[in-house]
Scaffold this motif. Sequence first.
Motif, PDB file in Angstrom:
ATOM      1  N   TYR A  56       3.566 -10.873   5.701  1.00  0.00           N
ATOM      2  CA  TYR A  56       2.949 -12.174   5.416  1.00  0.00           C
ATOM      3  C   TYR A  56       1.828 -12.039   4.382  1.00  0.00           C
ATOM      4  N   ALA A  57       1.044 -10.973   4.522  1.00  0.00           N
ATOM      5  CA  ALA A  57      -0.057 -10.748   3.576  1.00  0.00           C
ATOM      6  C   ALA A  57       0.482 -10.508   2.175  1.00  0.00           C
ATOM      7  N   GLU A  58       1.580  -9.756   2.080  1.00  0.00           N
ATOM      8  CA  GLU A  58       2.175  -9.484   0.769  1.00  0.00           C
ATOM      9  C   GLU A  58       2.659 -10.774   0.130  1.00  0.00           C
ATOM     10  N   ILE A  59       3.310 -11.630   0.931  1.00  0.00           N
ATOM     11  CA  ILE A  59       3.788 -12.916   0.405  1.00  0.00           C
ATOM     12  C   ILE A  59       2.615 -13.763  -0.075  1.00  0.00           C
ATOM     13  N   ALA A  60       1.542 -13.787   0.719  1.00  0.00           N
ATOM     14  CA  ALA A  60       0.357 -14.575   0.335  1.00  0.00           C
ATOM     15  C   ALA A  60      -0.262 -14.035  -0.950  1.00  0.00           C
ATOM     16  N   LEU A  61      -0.360 -12.699  -1.070  1.00  0.00           N
ATOM     17  CA  LEU A  61      -0.928 -12.098  -2.279  1.00  0.00           C
ATOM     18  C   LEU A  61      -0.062 -12.388  -3.499  1.00  0.00           C
ATOM     19  N   GLU A  62       1.253 -12.282  -3.334  1.00  0.00           N
ATOM     20  CA  GLU A  62       2.153 -12.538  -4.461  1.00  0.00           C
ATOM     21  C   GLU A  62       2.082 -14.001  -4.872  1.00  0.00           C
ATOM     22  N   ASN A  63       2.022 -14.911  -3.905  1.00  0.00           N
ATOM     23  CA  ASN A  63       1.888 -16.338  -4.234  1.00  0.00           C
ATOM     24  C   ASN A  63       0.576 -16.617  -4.949  1.00  0.00           C
ATOM     25  N   ALA A  64      -0.493 -15.970  -4.476  1.00  0.00           N
ATOM     26  CA  ALA A  64      -1.794 -16.144  -5.125  1.00  0.00           C
ATOM     27  C   ALA A  64      -1.759 -15.627  -6.562  1.00  0.00           C
TER      28      ALA A  64
END
Length: 201
Positions: A56-64
């Motif tokens: 989830y953190a990776e997805i959030a970082l990539e979206n950011a």
Amino acid sequence: NSQPQKIKTAYLVHNLVYVPLKHNGAVLGILVVDNRTHQVAFRESDLRVLSALAEYAEIALENARLFAEMTAERNERDTILRGISDGVLVVDNDKRLVMVNEAARDALGLQNLSLTNRPIREVISQPELLSLLESSANPVSEHIEFNDEQGRAWNVISAVIPNVGMAVTLHDVTQFTKMERIKNDFVGTVSHDLRSPLTAI
């Protein structure tokens, strides 16, 4: 460890677990969780939970990251458009405004209007320009001229953008029009002034 130790940290911990944040096989960062207070080891179930959190953190970082790139590109585009002295309009295939720079707003008297995604008939009143924008998609560039309410003359050039719509540039040719009129007046005056002496001669 039964006694707290410094394990890759600046503080004492009993135990420590690292979970990589991966995107397309590349490690973007590491999720680090430590235990500073209890002599309890991390379990396999803890690792599964942390791995899920890492995803989830990776997805959030990539979206950011993607959002930051998109924002930077939009700001760069807006800066470029503001710096262009000519007016620029872009309409989509549904004849809705996609982009209007400040020069075009000034030329068309649209300063205080919200224009994005609005039909061109709702915001543009110049019949010549409206006719050009509503014309069928012609791959060949077209150009027209019109005068606005302030008496300024505009040269308009359109170009079809595949899969987007049509782009239009507005160039202020008022000064050139004035010069052309002055030249014609001068030639007319000279011709008239020379006619009488030539007739006499």
